[in-house]
Design a protein around this motif. Structure first.
Motif, short mmCIF file in Angstrom:
data_model
loop_
_atom_site.label_atom_id
_atom_site.label_comp_id
_atom_site.label_asym_id
_atom_site.label_seq_id
_atom_site.Cartn_x
_atom_site.Cartn_y
_atom_site.Cartn_z
N ARG A 1 0.84 -1.19 0.00
CA ARG A 1 0.00 0.00 0.00
C ARG A 1 0.88 1.24 0.00
O ARG A 1 2.05 1.20 0.37
CB ARG A 1 -0.98 0.02 1.16
CG ARG A 1 -0.37 0.29 2.51
CD ARG A 1 -1.44 0.31 3.59
NE ARG A 1 -0.83 0.51 4.90
CZ ARG A 1 -1.46 0.35 6.03
NH1 ARG A 1 -2.73 0.00 6.04
NH2 ARG A 1 -0.84 0.56 7.17
N THR A 2 0.28 2.36 -0.38
CA THR A 2 0.93 3.66 -0.36
C THR A 2 0.27 4.49 0.71
O THR A 2 -0.92 4.77 0.62
CB THR A 2 0.81 4.35 -1.73
OG1 THR A 2 1.40 3.51 -2.71
CG2 THR A 2 1.50 5.70 -1.73
N GLY A 3 1.02 4.82 1.75
CA GLY A 3 0.47 5.61 2.85
C GLY A 3 -0.23 4.75 3.88
O GLY A 3 -0.75 3.68 3.56
N ALA A 4 -0.27 5.23 5.10
CA ALA A 4 -0.83 4.47 6.21
C ALA A 4 -2.32 4.18 6.04
O ALA A 4 -2.83 3.21 6.58
CB ALA A 4 -0.60 5.20 7.52
N GLU A 5 -3.01 5.00 5.29
CA GLU A 5 -4.45 4.81 5.09
C GLU A 5 -4.78 4.27 3.70
O GLU A 5 -5.95 4.12 3.36
CB GLU A 5 -5.19 6.13 5.31
CG GLU A 5 -4.98 6.73 6.70
CD GLU A 5 -5.44 5.82 7.82
OE1 GLU A 5 -6.50 5.19 7.69
OE2 GLU A 5 -4.73 5.74 8.84
N ARG B 1 2.66 -6.08 3.58
CA ARG B 1 2.06 -7.08 4.45
C ARG B 1 2.38 -8.47 3.89
O ARG B 1 2.15 -8.74 2.72
CB ARG B 1 0.55 -6.89 4.56
CG ARG B 1 -0.11 -7.92 5.48
CD ARG B 1 -1.57 -7.61 5.74
NE ARG B 1 -2.30 -7.56 4.49
CZ ARG B 1 -3.41 -6.86 4.31
NH1 ARG B 1 -3.92 -6.14 5.28
NH2 ARG B 1 -4.03 -6.87 3.15
N THR C 1 5.50 2.53 -2.73
CA THR C 1 5.11 1.62 -1.66
C THR C 1 5.70 2.10 -0.33
O THR C 1 6.88 2.39 -0.25
CB THR C 1 5.61 0.19 -1.94
OG1 THR C 1 4.98 -0.29 -3.13
CG2 THR C 1 5.30 -0.76 -0.79
N THR C 2 4.85 2.19 0.68
CA THR C 2 5.30 2.59 2.00
C THR C 2 5.14 1.47 3.04
O THR C 2 5.80 1.49 4.06
CB THR C 2 4.54 3.83 2.50
OG1 THR C 2 3.13 3.54 2.52
CG2 THR C 2 4.82 5.04 1.61
N HIS C 3 4.22 0.54 2.77
CA HIS C 3 3.96 -0.55 3.70
C HIS C 3 3.79 -1.86 2.94
O HIS C 3 3.24 -1.87 1.83
CB HIS C 3 2.68 -0.29 4.51
CG HIS C 3 2.78 0.91 5.38
ND1 HIS C 3 2.41 2.17 4.95
CD2 HIS C 3 3.21 1.06 6.65
CE1 HIS C 3 2.61 3.04 5.93
NE2 HIS C 3 3.10 2.39 6.97
N THR D 1 2.92 -6.73 9.06
CA THR D 1 2.93 -5.47 8.31
C THR D 1 4.15 -4.67 8.73
O THR D 1 4.44 -4.56 9.92
CB THR D 1 1.65 -4.66 8.58
OG1 THR D 1 0.52 -5.46 8.23
CG2 THR D 1 1.64 -3.37 7.79
N TRP E 1 -4.88 -1.81 0.35
CA TRP E 1 -3.93 -2.89 0.11
C TRP E 1 -4.14 -3.47 -1.28
O TRP E 1 -5.29 -3.63 -1.72
CB TRP E 1 -4.10 -4.01 1.14
CG TRP E 1 -3.60 -3.63 2.49
CD1 TRP E 1 -4.34 -3.28 3.57
CD2 TRP E 1 -2.23 -3.58 2.90
NE1 TRP E 1 -3.52 -2.99 4.64
CE2 TRP E 1 -2.22 -3.17 4.26
CE3 TRP E 1 -1.02 -3.82 2.27
CZ2 TRP E 1 -1.04 -3.01 4.99
CZ3 TRP E 1 0.15 -3.65 2.99
CH2 TRP E 1 0.13 -3.27 4.33
N ALA F 1 6.95 -1.18 7.47
CA ALA F 1 7.22 -0.01 6.64
C ALA F 1 8.47 -0.25 5.80
O ALA F 1 9.40 -0.92 6.24
CB ALA F 1 7.41 1.22 7.52
#
Length: 137
Positions: free
Chosen positions: A33-37, A68, A64-66, A111, A40, A113
């Motif tokens: 995902r891109t950004g915490a919010e 899983r 991509t920041t995160h 998950t 996915w 970063a």
């Protein structure tokens, strides 16, 4: 997200600490995902090899920041392969007998970063009643 990729990459391996051996044949999914919010997106899937490793995930998309990783542990613990390895370990190492069938954790989702240009190796130490992860090298 764009279709371009960065040099960031992900690999993993699983050690079944209940038998002291790699966990072979565990399905592992990779989402990004891109950004915490951000939403996915499935990016890849693999199965652990005989050494318990997944080395064939695709590079991560730009932005991509995160990441899983989803490990399908229940099927592994119920497999004939695991049961045979557990029996062999008991005979060779005086390993404690598993008193319960299946796994307390039917899946493990990790998950973390990420930053462009880095490699992320995320080992999973697994047994039927617990797990631990860390950033490896």
């Amino acid at each position: 997200m764009t279709s371009e990729t960065t040099t960031a990459s992900v690999s993993t391996h699983i050690l079944d600490t209940s038998i002291g051996r790699p966990a072979e044949g565990v399905a592992v999914g990779l989402s990004v995902r891109t950004g915490a919010e951000g939403a996915w997106f499935a990016r890849g899937a693999s199965k652990t090899d005989a050494d318990g490793r997944c080395k064939d995930f695709p590079a991560l998309p730009e932005g991509t920041t995160h990441v899983r990783l989803e490990f399908e542990t229940e099927a592994y613990f119920l497999s004939d392969q695991h049961n045979a390895a557990n029996q062999q370990a008991e005979e060779q190492q005086d390993a404690p007998r598993v008193r319960d069938s299946g796994a307390f954790f039917p899946e493990v989702a990790i998950t973390f970063a990420v930053k462009p240009g880095e490699h992320y190796h995320v080992p999973l130490l697994l047994n039927p009643f617990g797990y631990s992860v860390y950033r490896g090298s």
